[in-house]
Each structure stands twice: as structure tokens, then as C-alpha cells.
Design an enzyme around this catalytic site. Structure first.
Site, PDB file in Angstrom:
ATOM      1  N   LYS A   1      49.580  46.328 -21.088  1.00 28.26           N
ATOM      2  CA  LYS A   1      50.688  45.371 -20.849  1.00 28.26           C
ATOM      3  C   LYS A   1      50.121  44.066 -20.306  1.00 28.26           C
ATOM      4  CE  LYS A   1      52.997  45.571 -16.832  1.00 28.26           C
ATOM      5  NZ  LYS A   1      53.149  44.344 -16.033  1.00 28.26           N
ATOM      6  N   ASN A   2      49.254  44.155 -19.311  1.00 29.60           N
ATOM      7  CA  ASN A   2      48.799  42.950 -18.611  1.00 29.60           C
ATOM      8  C   ASN A   2      47.789  42.143 -19.411  1.00 29.60           C
ATOM      9  OD1 ASN A   2      50.550  43.573 -16.618  1.00 29.60           O
ATOM     10  ND2 ASN A   2      49.008  44.287 -15.165  1.00 29.60           N
TER      11      ASN A   2
ATOM     12  N   ASP B   1      47.010  47.910  -8.659  1.00 26.05           N
ATOM     13  CA  ASP B   1      48.068  48.543  -9.461  1.00 26.05           C
ATOM     14  C   ASP B   1      47.938  50.057  -9.516  1.00 26.05           C
ATOM     15  OD1 ASP B   1      48.252  45.887 -11.970  1.00 26.05           O
ATOM     16  OD2 ASP B   1      48.943  46.026  -9.895  1.00 26.05           O
TER      17      ASP B   1
ATOM     18  N   ARG C   1      54.870  36.191  -4.075  1.00 22.71           N
ATOM     19  CA  ARG C   1      54.156  35.937  -5.336  1.00 22.71           C
ATOM     20  C   ARG C   1      54.110  34.424  -5.621  1.00 22.71           C
ATOM     21  NH1 ARG C   1      54.287  40.673  -8.528  1.00 22.71           N
ATOM     22  NH2 ARG C   1      52.641  39.774  -9.808  1.00 22.71           N
TER      23      ARG C   1
ATOM     24  N   ARG D   1      59.262  48.824 -17.954  1.00 23.69           N
ATOM     25  CA  ARG D   1      58.558  47.544 -18.111  1.00 23.69           C
ATOM     26  C   ARG D   1      57.092  47.781 -18.459  1.00 23.69           C
ATOM     27  NH1 ARG D   1      59.216  43.383 -13.429  1.00 23.69           N
ATOM     28  NH2 ARG D   1      57.812  42.410 -14.918  1.00 23.69           N
TER      29      ARG D   1
ATOM     30  N   CYS E   1      59.079  39.150  -5.959  1.00 20.80           N
ATOM     31  CA  CYS E   1      59.269  40.489  -6.544  1.00 20.80           C
ATOM     32  C   CYS E   1      59.516  41.434  -5.370  1.00 20.80           C
ATOM     33  CB  CYS E   1      58.038  40.912  -7.344  1.00 20.80           C
ATOM     34  SG  CYS E   1      56.651  41.258  -6.296  1.00 20.80           S
TER      35      CYS E   1
HETATM   36  C1  EPZ Z   1      48.558  40.228 -12.174  1.00 21.65           C
HETATM   37  O1  EPZ Z   1      49.566  39.592 -11.413  1.00 21.65           O
HETATM   38  C2  EPZ Z   1      49.194  41.506 -12.714  1.00 21.65           C
HETATM   39  N1  EPZ Z   1      50.340  41.167 -13.547  1.00 21.65           N
HETATM   40  C3  EPZ Z   1      49.636  42.390 -11.542  1.00 21.65           C
HETATM   41  O2  EPZ Z   1      50.121  43.615 -12.108  1.00 21.65           O
HETATM   42  C4  EPZ Z   1      48.426  42.700 -10.668  1.00 21.65           C
HETATM   43  O3  EPZ Z   1      48.855  43.443  -9.548  1.00 21.65           O
HETATM   44  C5  EPZ Z   1      47.761  41.394 -10.214  1.00 21.65           C
HETATM   45  O4  EPZ Z   1      47.424  40.588 -11.358  1.00 21.65           O
HETATM   46  C6  EPZ Z   1      46.494  41.638  -9.410  1.00 21.65           C
HETATM   47  O5  EPZ Z   1      45.580  42.366 -10.199  1.00 21.65           O
HETATM   48  C7  EPZ Z   1      50.122  40.773 -14.809  1.00 21.65           C
HETATM   49  O6  EPZ Z   1      48.993  40.694 -15.270  1.00 21.65           O
HETATM   50  C8  EPZ Z   1      51.346  40.462 -15.629  1.00 21.65           C
HETATM   51  P1  EPZ Z   1      47.376  37.425  -8.889  1.00 21.65           P
HETATM   52  P2  EPZ Z   1      49.326  38.083 -10.859  1.00 21.65           P
HETATM   53  O7  EPZ Z   1      47.693  36.002  -9.180  1.00 21.65           O
HETATM   54  O8  EPZ Z   1      48.509  37.321 -11.837  1.00 21.65           O
HETATM   55  C9  EPZ Z   1      47.976  35.418  -4.647  1.00 21.65           C
HETATM   56  C10 EPZ Z   1      51.653  45.325 -12.542  1.00 21.65           C
HETATM   57  O9  EPZ Z   1      52.056  46.243 -11.817  1.00 21.65           O
HETATM   58  N2  EPZ Z   1      48.313  34.173  -5.371  1.00 21.65           N
HETATM   59  O10 EPZ Z   1      46.034  37.960  -9.286  1.00 21.65           O
HETATM   60  O11 EPZ Z   1      50.641  37.533 -10.475  1.00 21.65           O
HETATM   61  C11 EPZ Z   1      49.032  36.503  -4.840  1.00 21.65           C
HETATM   62  O12 EPZ Z   1      50.086  36.303  -3.914  1.00 21.65           O
HETATM   63  C12 EPZ Z   1      51.505  43.931 -11.983  1.00 21.65           C
HETATM   64  O13 EPZ Z   1      51.317  45.465 -13.751  1.00 21.65           O
HETATM   65  C13 EPZ Z   1      48.475  32.994  -4.629  1.00 21.65           C
HETATM   66  O14 EPZ Z   1      48.364  32.971  -3.403  1.00 21.65           O
HETATM   67  O15 EPZ Z   1      48.484  38.369  -9.551  1.00 21.65           O
HETATM   68  C14 EPZ Z   1      48.241  37.750  -4.567  1.00 21.65           C
HETATM   69  O16 EPZ Z   1      48.163  37.950  -3.178  1.00 21.65           O
HETATM   70  C15 EPZ Z   1      52.019  43.829 -10.556  1.00 21.65           C
HETATM   71  N3  EPZ Z   1      48.787  31.857  -5.293  1.00 21.65           N
HETATM   72  C16 EPZ Z   1      46.846  37.416  -5.109  1.00 21.65           C
HETATM   73  O17 EPZ Z   1      46.812  36.002  -5.245  1.00 21.65           O
HETATM   74  C17 EPZ Z   1      48.908  31.823  -6.660  1.00 21.65           C
HETATM   75  O18 EPZ Z   1      49.161  30.727  -7.211  1.00 21.65           O
HETATM   76  C18 EPZ Z   1      46.553  38.022  -6.471  1.00 21.65           C
HETATM   77  O19 EPZ Z   1      47.629  37.685  -7.334  1.00 21.65           O
HETATM   78  C19 EPZ Z   1      48.730  33.025  -7.389  1.00 21.65           C
HETATM   79  C20 EPZ Z   1      48.425  34.187  -6.721  1.00 21.65           C
END
Ligand code: EPZ
Length: 434
Positions: free
Chosen positions: A22-23, A317, A128, A411, A123
Site C-alpha cells: 500500500k505505502n 507500522d 502528523r 484501508r 490521525c
Molecule cells: C508513512 O507516513 C507511512 N504512510 C506510515 O504508514 C508510516 O508509519 C510512516 O511513513 C513512517 O514509516 C504512507 O506511506 C502512506 P513520516 P508519513 O513523514 O510519510 C514527522 C500505515 O500504517 N513529520 O515518515 O506520513 C511525523 O510527525 C501508515 O501504513 C514532521 O514532523 O510519515 C513523524 O513523527 C501509518 N513533519 C515522523 O516525521 C513533516 O512534515 C515520520 O513521519 C512530516 C513528518
């Protein structure tokens, strides 16, 4: 609304097949928008999030259709015609359903030089933020303003310009979004502390197949030489690493000692060394043979404490699923979440089943096998991985477990109840009123 009803205690054995990631499918769909032609993505999972994103693409003028593959046993393909992109917007009513729609920001900036994309909401477990996405695009020269909850962005007249960008913290989404815009920018973009997750690597491979010049995929420093245009391609999505990890944990707790669960269509390397090492330390035997992982049931599971971190660290995850496994361990363990704050919404539900977990700051302390097994009851899903951890608990709980609001599950897991039923589990989907 649907729920899954699971009668615990049946042995999980036989075979489970891993679907498309999915991701990874979601960024591949965004990348298709950069190609002025018709792109085909094979091994696209049949999931609600993919359908939602297909609707987001359609808003821009792209045409998206799903084609059952010629071989009935192989998964669907998705055909995206991105020749006529004439509406550079991703509307709130779709973005609110799935935050990955925010990838339209980089895709539309990269393809059209402008974008109007709704800010994603939070979420179940946290705010997020998207500040890293915005900072990255501004570094490339985009002029960004906020308009009633929408991000409005415009590239300079001569196009975006390469930049040196550092992400703090590492962010999968921000890395992908900036790559979508930088692939056709003028000059060189260097991303420091970039995400090394397999999702990013495979997405980058697709951009390369489209003609992008990218070095460093799979590492934390990615260099992109902008090119004038990208071509449509035919590309195959990778297997879902989180689905693989979920099934390995399911086998650890529900496959009888000495019996096996064979998981096919997998890409074990994408789990990262820390997960595989932790799994080995539990004493649950598994064998990797190419894309097949065979897990053998055991009498007892050793307690193994884990801490989540960006790839190749322990995937956040899979932390909810791991906590269910640790409730069956012979001793206490701790599960520390460093990627998100408060990704523990499943814990109160597991405790209602008798799991005996305690949350302390950003860690869960799991007491392990107590003198009682888990008890089936009604439990509430709050997000995708929390809901699958409740399904795992239902596999081994006494009596029936009713996992409510399984739209969260739909999802990210394709036909989970059908797959589990095919491997011996007593599970059915039922409609209910809340
Ligand atoms: C991706 O989300 C995945 N979703 C998430 O999977 C996964 O948990 C996550 O990566 C971490 O591996 C998809 O790929 C669709 P991040 P993403 O930006 O990209 C902070 C699932 O269950 N951050 O890597 O949104 C954020 O708050 C989902 O399949 C900022 O501070 O995650 C977090 O603490 C849930 N500012 C950390 O970075 C930003 O602009 C990592 O988030 C962006 C992120």
C-alpha cells in the site's frame, strides 16, 4: 458498518499470500502523474486507500482504471492516463480520507508548476504535520501561500530550481513529495537525512524508469539531477512488507508447535534487519527462500523488547502487532515508539481482553504470559495497524472477538478475513449498527 467476528483458538497453518505494498503503490500513482502518457502499475493492491487516491488523480483530469491481470491468480493492474492534466487541485473531501493524497502537492508542482492541495488532517494518534514538505518545496523555489486550509503553490516562471535540503526528522512522505517536484527541476537537488524506506527506494526506481536521474536510493542521502520531462512506463509494485511482518507475528502466536505457515509473494529484505533480528531472538523459527517465508510454531516465545526507528530500524507500522506477540511471551518486555507520539490506541482495547499492558511515556510495558489467556470481547479499531493488532489478538483469545469499525482495516489489508479463513481461522465479516 462492518465488523470482523473471530472465534479464537483455531490453528493458523497452510499458506498466506502477501499483496502489493500500500505505502509504495500510493507514491507510484503520484509518480504516474509526472509522465505525459499512459502508465501501467502491476501488483496494485485492491485497497480502499488505492481507490481513494485514484479518485484524487481523476480530479486533475487523469484517467484511472483497474484491469484484472491476464493471469487470474496475479493481482490487478492499474492503468493511469496522465496525458490531460488540467485541474491542479486535490480537494479536502478526498485528502481528509487519506493523508498520502498530499503527494499531489509534489506531483502537480512537478508536472504543472502549480498546485492547490488541501492540508491533510491529523490521525488517530497525532497531529502528523507537513512542515517538512512545505519547507522542501520552498527550498526548490515554490511560492507557497495558505488559502482556507489549502496549500497554494506556484513554481517560478523558469521552473523549480534544485536545492540542498535536510529533513529533520527523517520523513517518508516529505522525501517522496520533494522527489516528485525535484525530478524535473532545473539542476541538482540533494536530500540529506532522506528516508531510506523500501517504499521510497521502489518509488525512486519508478522515477528512474521514467527517465529521472537519481542516486543514493535506499540511503539517507539522495541526489537528483533534474530532467526536462518524464515518460510514462510499465512498472511493478513491490510486496507489502508490513503485511509480511503481520503474518509472521500471526504465525508466532497462532501456528501450533511444529506446524508451519508458509507466506508467499514476500520481499523479506524490505522488513529491515532490526525486525528480522528481533524476530529471531523470540526463538520462533523462520526460513527465507526467495519470496517465501516459512514460520514454524513454537511452545514458547521469548520476550524481546524493541524500539521503533526509521528504516532499517524496527518499523513503527509493526509495533502494535509486536505488542500482541509479546503478550504471549514467557516474560516481560517493552515496546518503545520513537517515530510518533502516542501510537498506542490499541493498548486499552488489548487490556480489555486481558493483555496486561502498561503505557509509560512513549513505551508500552507488556507483562507477557499471565495466568490467563486473552478473552474475546467487543473491541474498537482506531487506525489501520491498531485494528490488525486486535485481529491478531482475536486469533488466540478465548471465545469470540468482535473487531468493530473494520473500515480502518480495509484501508491497508486486502481481503484479510478471506486469507485468514483460507489458513484455518474461524472469522467472518458482519454488518452492524453503532
Ligand atoms: C508513512 O507516513 C507511512 N504512510 C506510515 O504508514 C508510516 O508509519 C510512516 O511513513 C513512517 O514509516 C504512507 O506511506 C502512506 P513520516 P508519513 O513523514 O510519510 C514527522 C500505515 O500504517 N513529520 O515518515 O506520513 C511525523 O510527525 C501508515 O501504513 C514532521 O514532523 O510519515 C513523524 O513523527 C501509518 N513533519 C515522523 O516525521 C513533516 O512534515 C515520520 O513521519 C512530516 C513528518
Amino acid at each position: 458498518m462492518d465488523k470482523l467476528v473471530i472465534r479464537g483458538g483455531n490453528p493458523l497453518k497452510g499458506r498466506l499470500h502477501v499483496g502489493g505494498s500500500k505505502n509504495t503503490a500510493l507514491p507510484l500513482m503520484a509518480a504516474a502523474l509526472l509522465g505525459d502518457g499512459v502508465t501501467t502499475i502491476h501488483n496494485a493492491p485492491v485497497l480502499q486507500d488505492v481507490f481513494t487516491f485514484a479518485n484524487v488523480l481523476r480530479v486533475t483530469g487523469a484517467r484511472v482504471r483497474f484491469e484484472p491481470d491476464s493471469d487470474a491468480n496475479s493481482p490487478d493492474s492499474m492503468v493511469i492516463d496522465a496525458r490531460n492534466i488540467d485541474h491542479v487541485e486535490a480537494p479536502y473531501d478526498l485528502v481528509k480520507k487519506m493523508r498520502a493524497s498530499f503527494y499531489m502537492f509534489g506531483a502537480l508542482l512537478g508536472r504543472c508548476g502549480k498546485a492547490r492541495v488541501s492540508l491533510p488532517g491529523g490521525c488517530a494518534w497525532g497531529p502528523r504535520p507537513v512542515d517538512l514538505h512545505l519547507k522542501g518545496m520552498e527550498a526548490l523555489g515554490a511560492e507557497i501561500t495558505m488559502d482556507q486550509g489549502y496549500v497554494v503553490a506556484k513554481a517560478p516562471a523558469g521552473g523549480l530550481n534544485g536545492a540542498h535540503i535536510r529533513f529533520e526528522p527523517s520523513s517518508v512522505g516529505a522525501t517522496i513529495n520533494v522527489m516528485l517536484a525535484a525530478a524535473t527541476a532545473n539542476g541538482t537537488t540533494v536530500l540529506d537525512n532522506a528516508a531510506a524506506e523500501p517504499d521510497v527506494m521502489v518509488f525512486g526506481n519508478m522515477l528512474q524508469a521514467m527517465g529521472a536521474q537519481i542516486e543514493g536510493l535506499g540511503t539517507t542521502t539522495i541526489t537528483i539531477e533534474g530532467v526536462d520531462k518524464l515518460n510514462a512506463v510499465e512498472f511493478t509494485n513491490c510486496p507489502d512488507r508490513i503485511e509480511l511482518g503481520t503474518y509472521m507475528i500471526a504465525a508466532a502466536i497462532a501456528t501450533p508447535p511444529g506446524e508451519t505457515l508458509t507466506i508467499t509473494g514476500a520481499e523479506p529484505d524490505h522488513l529491515g534487519e532490526e525486525f528480522l533480528t528481533a524476530f529471531r531472538q523470540t526463538g520462533v523459527p523462520f526460513d527465507i527462500d526467495g519470496s517465501t517465508v516459512t514460520v514454524t510454531g513454537v511452545e514458547s516465545i521469548q520476550p524481546v523488547s524493541i524500539t521503533t526507528s526509521p528504516y532499517p530500524g524496527f518499523p513503527t507500522d509493526l509495533q502494535a502487532q509486536w505488542s500482541v506477540m509479546m503478550t504471549r511471551a514467557t516474560g516481560a518486555s517493552s515496546i518503545t515508539e520513537t517515530v510518533y507520539t502516542d501510537r498506542f490506541k490499541h493498548i486499552p482495547e488489548l487490556n480489555r481482553m486481558g493483555a496486561g499492558c502498561r503505557i509509560e511515556d512513549n513505551a508500552v510495558l507488556v507483562q507477557g504470559l499471565n495466568d490467563q489467556s486473552l478473552q474475546g470481547t467487543n473491541v474498537m479499531s482506531t487506525d489501520l495497524r491498531a485494528s490488525v493488532s486486535l485481529v491478531l489478538a482475536g486469533l488466540i483469545a478465548e471465545g469470540e472477538t468482535h473487531v468493530l469499525r473494520v473500515y480502518h482495516l480495509d484501508r491497508g489489508y486486502e481481503n484479510l478475513e478471506g486469507k485468514l479463513a483460507g489458513a484455518g481461522i474461524d472469522v467472518r465479516r458482519e454488518e452492524y449498527q453503532e
